[in-house]
Write a protein that holds these residues in place. Structure first.
Motif, PDB file in Angstrom:
ATOM      1  N   ARG A 195       0.828  -1.209   0.000  1.00  0.00           N
ATOM      2  CA  ARG A 195       0.000   0.000   0.000  1.00  0.00           C
ATOM      3  C   ARG A 195       0.862   1.260   0.000  1.00  0.00           C
TER       4      ARG A 195
ATOM      5  N   ASP B 200       1.161   4.139  -2.914  1.00  0.00           N
ATOM      6  CA  ASP B 200       0.960   5.569  -2.664  1.00  0.00           C
ATOM      7  C   ASP B 200       2.188   6.403  -3.012  1.00  0.00           C
TER       8      ASP B 200
ATOM      9  N   ARG C  14       6.726  10.028  10.091  1.00  0.00           N
ATOM     10  CA  ARG C  14       5.698   9.208  10.722  1.00  0.00           C
ATOM     11  C   ARG C  14       6.323   7.941  11.298  1.00  0.00           C
TER      12      ARG C  14
ATOM     13  N   ASP D 150      -4.686   0.057   5.129  1.00  0.00           N
ATOM     14  CA  ASP D 150      -5.338   1.321   4.772  1.00  0.00           C
ATOM     15  C   ASP D 150      -5.322   2.311   5.934  1.00  0.00           C
ATOM     16  N   VAL D 151      -5.433   1.804   7.166  1.00  0.00           N
ATOM     17  CA  VAL D 151      -5.338   2.685   8.337  1.00  0.00           C
ATOM     18  C   VAL D 151      -3.917   3.234   8.446  1.00  0.00           C
TER      19      VAL D 151
ATOM     20  N   ALA E  95      -1.852   3.674   6.003  1.00  0.00           N
ATOM     21  CA  ALA E  95      -1.663   4.635   4.914  1.00  0.00           C
ATOM     22  C   ALA E  95      -2.230   6.002   5.285  1.00  0.00           C
ATOM     23  N   PHE E  96      -3.361   6.020   5.954  1.00  0.00           N
ATOM     24  CA  PHE E  96      -3.917   7.298   6.416  1.00  0.00           C
ATOM     25  C   PHE E  96      -2.964   7.989   7.385  1.00  0.00           C
ATOM     26  N   LEU E  97      -2.485   7.252   8.381  1.00  0.00           N
ATOM     27  CA  LEU E  97      -1.589   7.848   9.362  1.00  0.00           C
ATOM     28  C   LEU E  97      -0.269   8.290   8.735  1.00  0.00           C
TER      29      LEU E  97
ATOM     30  N   SER F  32       0.076   9.512   5.762  1.00  0.00           N
ATOM     31  CA  SER F  32      -0.164  10.587   4.809  1.00  0.00           C
ATOM     32  C   SER F  32      -0.268  11.941   5.507  1.00  0.00           C
TER      33      SER F  32
ATOM     34  N   ASP G 239      -2.865  13.622   5.564  1.00  0.00           N
ATOM     35  CA  ASP G 239      -4.174  13.649   6.217  1.00  0.00           C
ATOM     36  C   ASP G 239      -4.084  13.265   7.695  1.00  0.00           C
ATOM     37  N   GLY G 240      -3.060  12.488   8.071  1.00  0.00           N
ATOM     38  CA  GLY G 240      -2.922  12.051   9.448  1.00  0.00           C
ATOM     39  C   GLY G 240      -2.048  12.947  10.304  1.00  0.00           C
TER      40      GLY G 240
END
Length: 260
Positions: free
Chosen positions: A34, A38, A146, A234-235, A237-239, A241, A243-244
């Motif tokens: 993932r 991205d 991150r 997917d969780v 990937a959010f963190l 990015s 967005d996180g």
């Protein structure tokens, strides 16, 4: 790892370097794939299965991504230093933007049967290795990076049959809190992601092909099914990015609502 194009909505991690431990199978594999999808250049570790690691690398590159597999087995002194040496060799001492501590072992007897060797093994892999990987992260991670630790729902539940394993994940969550405090001034977020029961090779012996076990495992989640590796990836990937960016020091429950 330079000269990458500007990011786009399809490649939010373009130009980022990621390290994923235990990336040759299961949740780690899904995370590596993932993050590469991205846009990140992914270095992932594997313990022994070189063929599985090669397959992950091939899948990522065939999809247009970039990935390098490095051998790194955890559980002995110096394991984190060897991992970082392998990362430095693979990247030419490039900085890192995303570190995912995923590698772990799940075996853990109940308190009546737990041996000292078993206790030491699970803590060495699940706690000591991430701690010293984090120590090596301090000097390598770029500002606004991150760190994501893969924990477990077992860290907050009473599961006597997994008592030592659950204790390691609670310890990992506490490490997350402290790292978030240490790295916060640099704009670096640190979070744990806590999966529940996920259909991976680790659970294959009792879960796959057993309809009764599948039904029971699914019934434990409010969403009524067993998790898939991609649900966790997917969780992550959010963190990882932009967005996180405003979430740090948290344990993100990714159990599908288990134990509600």
């Amino acid at each position: 790892m330079s000269g990458t194009p500007a990011t786009s909505p399809a490649t939010p991690l373009q130009g980022k370097n990621a390290l994923v431990t235990g990336g040759s199978r299961g949740i780690g594999r899904a995370i590596a794939e993932r993050l590469a999808r991205d846009g990140a250049t992914v270095v992932f570790s594997y313990a022994r299965d070189e063929a599985a690691a090669a397959e992950v690398t091939s899948r990522i590159t065939a999809a247009g991504g970039q990935a390098v597999a490095v051998e790194a087995e955890f559980g002995t002194r110096g394991d984190a230093a060897r991992l970082w040496a392998a990362y430095d060799a693979a990247t030419g001492h490039a900085g890192v933007d995303i570190v995912v501590n995923n590698a772990g072992i799940g075996r853990s007897s109940d308190i009546s049967a737990l041996t000292e060797d078993e206790f030491d093994d699970v803590f060495a892999v699940n706690v000591r290795a991430p701690f010293f990987i984090a120590q090596g992260t301090l000097s390598r991670i770029r500002d606004h990076g991150r760190v994501i630790n893969i924990s477990s729902g077992a860290g907050r539940l009473a599961l006597p049959e997994l008592i030592a394993y659950g204790a390691t994940k609670a310890a990992l969550d506490n490490l997350t809190l402290n790292l978030a405090k240490v790295l916060g001034p640099r704009g670096i977020t640190v979070n744990s992601v806590a999966p529940g029961i996920v259909d991976t090779d680790v659970n294959a012996s009792w879960l796959r092909g057993n309809q009764e076990a599948q039904a029971h495992a699914a019934s434990l989640a409010a969403l009524g099914r067993v998790g898939e590796p991609e649900d966790i990836a997917d969780v992550v990937a959010f963190l990882a990015s932009t967005d996180g960016r405003w979430v740090t020091g948290r344990v993100v429950d990714a159990t599908g609502g288990a134990g509600l």
